[in-house]
Motif scaffolding. Structure first.
Motif, PDB file in Angstrom:
ATOM      1  N   CYS A  80       0.013 -12.037  -2.378  1.00 48.97           N
ATOM      2  CA  CYS A  80      -0.779 -10.636  -1.821  1.00 48.97           C
ATOM      3  C   CYS A  80      -1.562 -10.973  -0.677  1.00 48.97           C
ATOM      4  O   CYS A  80      -2.064 -12.092  -0.361  1.00 48.97           O
ATOM      5  CB  CYS A  80      -1.542 -10.353  -3.122  1.00 48.97           C
ATOM      6  SG  CYS A  80      -0.883 -10.002  -4.624  1.00 48.97           S
TER       7      CYS A  80
ATOM      8  N   HIS B  41       5.134  -6.974  -7.621  1.00 50.79           N
ATOM      9  CA  HIS B  41       3.557  -7.296  -7.891  1.00 50.79           C
ATOM     10  C   HIS B  41       2.846  -6.113  -7.670  1.00 50.79           C
ATOM     11  O   HIS B  41       1.721  -6.013  -7.107  1.00 50.79           O
ATOM     12  CB  HIS B  41       3.224  -8.509  -7.141  1.00 50.79           C
ATOM     13  CG  HIS B  41       3.651  -9.528  -7.717  1.00 50.79           C
ATOM     14  ND1 HIS B  41       3.060 -11.109  -7.073  1.00 50.79           N
ATOM     15  CD2 HIS B  41       4.443 -10.113  -8.591  1.00 50.79           C
ATOM     16  CE1 HIS B  41       3.843 -11.971  -7.719  1.00 50.79           C
ATOM     17  NE2 HIS B  41       4.480 -11.348  -8.987  1.00 50.79           N
ATOM     18  N   PHE B  42       3.164  -4.810  -7.463  1.00 55.45           N
ATOM     19  CA  PHE B  42       2.661  -3.613  -7.090  1.00 55.45           C
ATOM     20  C   PHE B  42       3.469  -2.198  -7.920  1.00 55.45           C
ATOM     21  O   PHE B  42       3.844  -1.525  -7.262  1.00 55.45           O
ATOM     22  CB  PHE B  42       3.118  -3.333  -5.719  1.00 55.45           C
ATOM     23  CG  PHE B  42       2.017  -2.790  -4.882  1.00 55.45           C
ATOM     24  CD1 PHE B  42       1.119  -3.257  -4.252  1.00 55.45           C
ATOM     25  CD2 PHE B  42       2.111  -1.228  -4.781  1.00 55.45           C
ATOM     26  CE1 PHE B  42       0.068  -2.593  -3.251  1.00 55.45           C
ATOM     27  CE2 PHE B  42       1.345  -0.571  -4.125  1.00 55.45           C
ATOM     28  CZ  PHE B  42       0.119  -1.269  -3.271  1.00 55.45           C
TER      29      PHE B  42
ATOM     30  N   TYR C 233      -1.579  -7.461 -10.698  1.00 59.00           N
ATOM     31  CA  TYR C 233      -1.947  -7.661  -9.257  1.00 59.00           C
ATOM     32  C   TYR C 233      -2.414  -6.596  -8.407  1.00 59.00           C
ATOM     33  O   TYR C 233      -2.720  -6.875  -7.333  1.00 59.00           O
ATOM     34  CB  TYR C 233      -0.402  -8.010  -8.561  1.00 59.00           C
ATOM     35  CG  TYR C 233       0.171  -9.590  -8.928  1.00 59.00           C
ATOM     36  CD1 TYR C 233      -0.221 -10.704  -8.079  1.00 59.00           C
ATOM     37  CD2 TYR C 233       0.932  -9.944 -10.073  1.00 59.00           C
ATOM     38  CE1 TYR C 233       0.179 -11.982  -8.361  1.00 59.00           C
ATOM     39  CE2 TYR C 233       1.052 -11.204 -10.604  1.00 59.00           C
ATOM     40  CZ  TYR C 233       0.825 -12.200  -9.612  1.00 59.00           C
ATOM     41  OH  TYR C 233       1.243 -13.322  -9.825  1.00 59.00           O
TER      42      TYR C 233
ATOM     43  N   TYR D 274      -5.778  -6.898  -6.652  1.00 62.68           N
ATOM     44  CA  TYR D 274      -5.940  -7.494  -5.114  1.00 62.68           C
ATOM     45  C   TYR D 274      -6.079  -6.365  -4.204  1.00 62.68           C
ATOM     46  O   TYR D 274      -6.763  -6.544  -3.090  1.00 62.68           O
ATOM     47  CB  TYR D 274      -5.033  -8.493  -4.716  1.00 62.68           C
ATOM     48  CG  TYR D 274      -5.030  -9.559  -5.771  1.00 62.68           C
ATOM     49  CD1 TYR D 274      -6.031 -10.571  -5.537  1.00 62.68           C
ATOM     50  CD2 TYR D 274      -3.887  -9.966  -6.615  1.00 62.68           C
ATOM     51  CE1 TYR D 274      -5.882 -11.737  -6.662  1.00 62.68           C
ATOM     52  CE2 TYR D 274      -3.922 -11.007  -7.487  1.00 62.68           C
ATOM     53  CZ  TYR D 274      -4.869 -11.894  -7.647  1.00 62.68           C
ATOM     54  OH  TYR D 274      -4.844 -12.846  -8.495  1.00 62.68           O
ATOM     55  N   TYR D 275      -5.467  -5.381  -4.389  1.00 64.09           N
ATOM     56  CA  TYR D 275      -5.457  -4.205  -3.366  1.00 64.09           C
ATOM     57  C   TYR D 275      -6.353  -3.142  -3.691  1.00 64.09           C
ATOM     58  O   TYR D 275      -7.048  -2.660  -2.879  1.00 64.09           O
ATOM     59  CB  TYR D 275      -3.961  -3.496  -3.474  1.00 64.09           C
ATOM     60  CG  TYR D 275      -2.859  -4.621  -3.180  1.00 64.09           C
ATOM     61  CD1 TYR D 275      -2.531  -4.723  -1.893  1.00 64.09           C
ATOM     62  CD2 TYR D 275      -2.250  -5.129  -4.131  1.00 64.09           C
ATOM     63  CE1 TYR D 275      -1.646  -5.833  -1.502  1.00 64.09           C
ATOM     64  CE2 TYR D 275      -1.312  -5.934  -3.921  1.00 64.09           C
ATOM     65  CZ  TYR D 275      -0.821  -6.291  -2.833  1.00 64.09           C
ATOM     66  OH  TYR D 275       0.003  -7.235  -2.495  1.00 64.09           O
TER      67      TYR D 275
ATOM     68  N   GLN E 160       2.050  -0.388   1.754  1.00 67.66           N
ATOM     69  CA  GLN E 160       2.225  -1.792   1.468  1.00 67.66           C
ATOM     70  C   GLN E 160       3.933  -2.119   1.706  1.00 67.66           C
ATOM     71  O   GLN E 160       4.194  -3.240   2.352  1.00 67.66           O
ATOM     72  CB  GLN E 160       2.192  -2.119  -0.131  1.00 67.66           C
ATOM     73  CG  GLN E 160       2.664  -3.634  -0.559  1.00 67.66           C
ATOM     74  CD  GLN E 160       1.803  -4.748  -0.071  1.00 67.66           C
ATOM     75  OE1 GLN E 160       0.797  -4.410   0.507  1.00 67.66           O
ATOM     76  NE2 GLN E 160       2.428  -5.893   0.225  1.00 67.66           N
TER      77      GLN E 160
ATOM     78  N   SER F  74      -2.502  -4.389   5.585  1.00 70.79           N
ATOM     79  CA  SER F  74      -2.810  -4.712   4.264  1.00 70.79           C
ATOM     80  C   SER F  74      -4.036  -4.199   3.805  1.00 70.79           C
ATOM     81  O   SER F  74      -4.917  -4.352   4.409  1.00 70.79           O
ATOM     82  CB  SER F  74      -2.614  -6.165   4.152  1.00 70.79           C
ATOM     83  OG  SER F  74      -3.080  -6.572   2.837  1.00 70.79           O
TER      84      SER F  74
ATOM     85  N   THR G 291      -5.897  -5.636   1.710  1.00 70.77           N
ATOM     86  CA  THR G 291      -6.451  -6.445   1.607  1.00 70.77           C
ATOM     87  C   THR G 291      -7.590  -7.035   2.409  1.00 70.77           C
ATOM     88  O   THR G 291      -8.445  -8.050   2.610  1.00 70.77           O
ATOM     89  CB  THR G 291      -5.941  -7.742   0.920  1.00 70.77           C
ATOM     90  OG1 THR G 291      -5.091  -8.381   2.264  1.00 70.77           O
ATOM     91  CG2 THR G 291      -4.982  -7.604  -0.343  1.00 70.77           C
TER      92      THR G 291
END
Length: 445
Positions: A112, A201-202, A268, A271-272, A391, A417, A419
């Motif tokens: 990520c 992962h999203f 996951y 993380y976002y 994303q 991103s 993140t």
């Protein structure tokens, strides 16, 4: 008598490989193997894993012809399937993927954000190279790819090798469904009918039903996870050993779920949605890469060396890898046209009607001997669509940056991103990552 298959495991030196071998041995009745090969470009690392597996195979399945090699022609000739799980740069580079973004106050994680982008740019050329080897030496073979970061790798396959026989898969949703089974008191995740959508992962589950009764299980799951996340009862009681970093990830699902209580989320997403929390609770000096190097890496190699020294694997501590069962399911579906329903990463092509048709989405598919047939998802809510749009653009820009050697597009990808807070921070991270990856990435201008 069932047809027997020839398989090459690309990433023969991986610590996950012995567990995959165990899974293949446990499933010889439904997916018989005549030949098993390992392929890796790190000869000494692969040799330790392979020699231990040679002993294991000799004791448990002496009829399987086994070999290992660093030569692509030898590895990819006369195969039906390539099962690929490579890690370019090994854990030394993963450590940098995690620690460099953290130095700049951003999420440091292997798939990520900035770390995932760095890893993706190392993975792309290696995966594309393996596809080309497979098509040259065994043109009828299938590649089952679970090399991370799967989202970026899948987009690269779509953009660079659109006609290749490659299916991209991920075990994370399977792991979560297995935990849900434990939480609800079911024996097996295959007792569920699910509907899931997103990117790798999203993603989010919007349906969870009992296969036999048709009961909607979402209310029970939601009641549990709003208090405990995905931490199963055995982990809460201490009966199950789970690394602290994973316990925190499972607990944080409570907050991810709170943002959209209509669905249940992939772990996951923390993380976002909560990057500030993740950074605050990260040890910048000892990351997940260090946990793995101190734990799993040492344990698996110690066990393989013990098997080699003793000349027997009868008392081995090597266990079946949970995610490997999914790979066997996929190979069996293709080999025997089972039409199994599985989550795969595939071109959207209208499955999600209000989303980019070229996006690589993770959705249920029916798998037969021609590949994957995606199911129809329909429209998705604005919240999920907005997050996914952002994303998927990151993933596309990363692949474009690789193809074009474009520093500009890579900077754009990092800036976009969720993140990373600004273009300034994105550029600082990019320049640091560029320096340590110069032997791996395509040159960026």
């Amino acid at each position: 008598m069932k047809k027997e298959f020839s398989v090459v495991i690309a990433g023969g030196g991986s610590t996950f490989t012995p567990g995959i071998v165990m899974m293949l041995l446990n499933n010889q009745d439904r997916f018989p193997i005549r030949k098993l090969k390992f392929y890796d470009n790190f000869a000494s690392r692969q040799e330790t894993i392979a020699e231990a597996c040679r002993i294991l195979l000799k004791e448990r399945a002496p009829h399987i012809e086994f070999s290992y090699t660093t030569d692509p022609e030898e590895a990819f000739s006369d195969i039906d399937f390539c099962m690929a799980h490579i890690r370019v740069g090994l854990y030394a580079m993963r450590e940098l993927d995690e620690k460099i973004p953290l130095r700049h106050g951003c999420v440091g994680q292997e798939t990520c954000g900035a770390g995932g982008i760095a890893y993706g740019l190392r993975s792309i050329p290696a995966v594309i190279e393996m596809i080309d080897y497979m098509e040259k030496y065994s043109p009828d073979a299938w590649m089952l790819n679970y090399s991370n970061p799967a989202a970026i790798v899948a987009e690269a396959c779509r953009a660079m090798r659109p006609s290749s026989k490659v299916l991209n898969i991920c075990d994370m949703p399977i792991g979560i469904e297995t935990r849900v089974a434990e939480i609800l008191g079911y024996e097996d995740r295959k007792q569920f009918d699910i509907m899931y959508y997103g990117l790798n992962h999203f993603g989010w589950w919007k349906e969870f039903k009992d296969t036999e009764t048709g009961e909607n299980l979402l209310p029970r799951i939601k009641e549990y996870i709003k208090e405990n996340g995905y931490l199963p009862p055995s982990a809460i009681s201490g009966a199950q050993h789970t690394d602290e970093s994973w316990k925190d990830t499972f607990r944080k699902v409570r907050d991810v779920y709170a943002l959209d209580p209509e669905t249940i989320p992939n772990t996951y997403l923390k993380y976002y949605m909560y990057p500030d929390y993740v950074v605050e609770h990260s040890d910048k000096e000892f990351t997940r890469a260090n946990e793995v190097m101190e734990g799993r890496e040492k344990e698996v190699f110690t066990e393989c060396n013990r098997i080699i020294a003793n000349g027997t694997a009868t008392d081995t501590s090597i266990e079946v890898e949970e995610h490997a069962s999914y790979i066997v399911d996929l190979a069996t579906a293709i080999a025997f046209n089972t039409k199994e329903r599985m989550l795969l990463i595939v071109p959207n092509n209208g499955s999600i009607t209000n989303f980019d048709p070229t996006a690589m989405v993770e959705i249920p598919c029916i798998v037969d001997n021609t590949g994957a047939k995606p199911l129809q998802i329909g429209e998705i809510p604005e919240f999920q669509k907005g997050m996914m749009n952002q994303q998927v653009s990151v993933e596309k820009l990363v692949v474009e940056a690789h193809v074009e050697g474009s520093y500009q597009k890579l900077w754009q990808a990092l800036t976009l991103s969720a993140t990373i807070p600004s273009a300034t921070v994105a550029k600082a991270i990019l320049d640091d990552l560029l320096e340590v990856n110069k032997d791996y990435w395509t040159p960026m201008n």
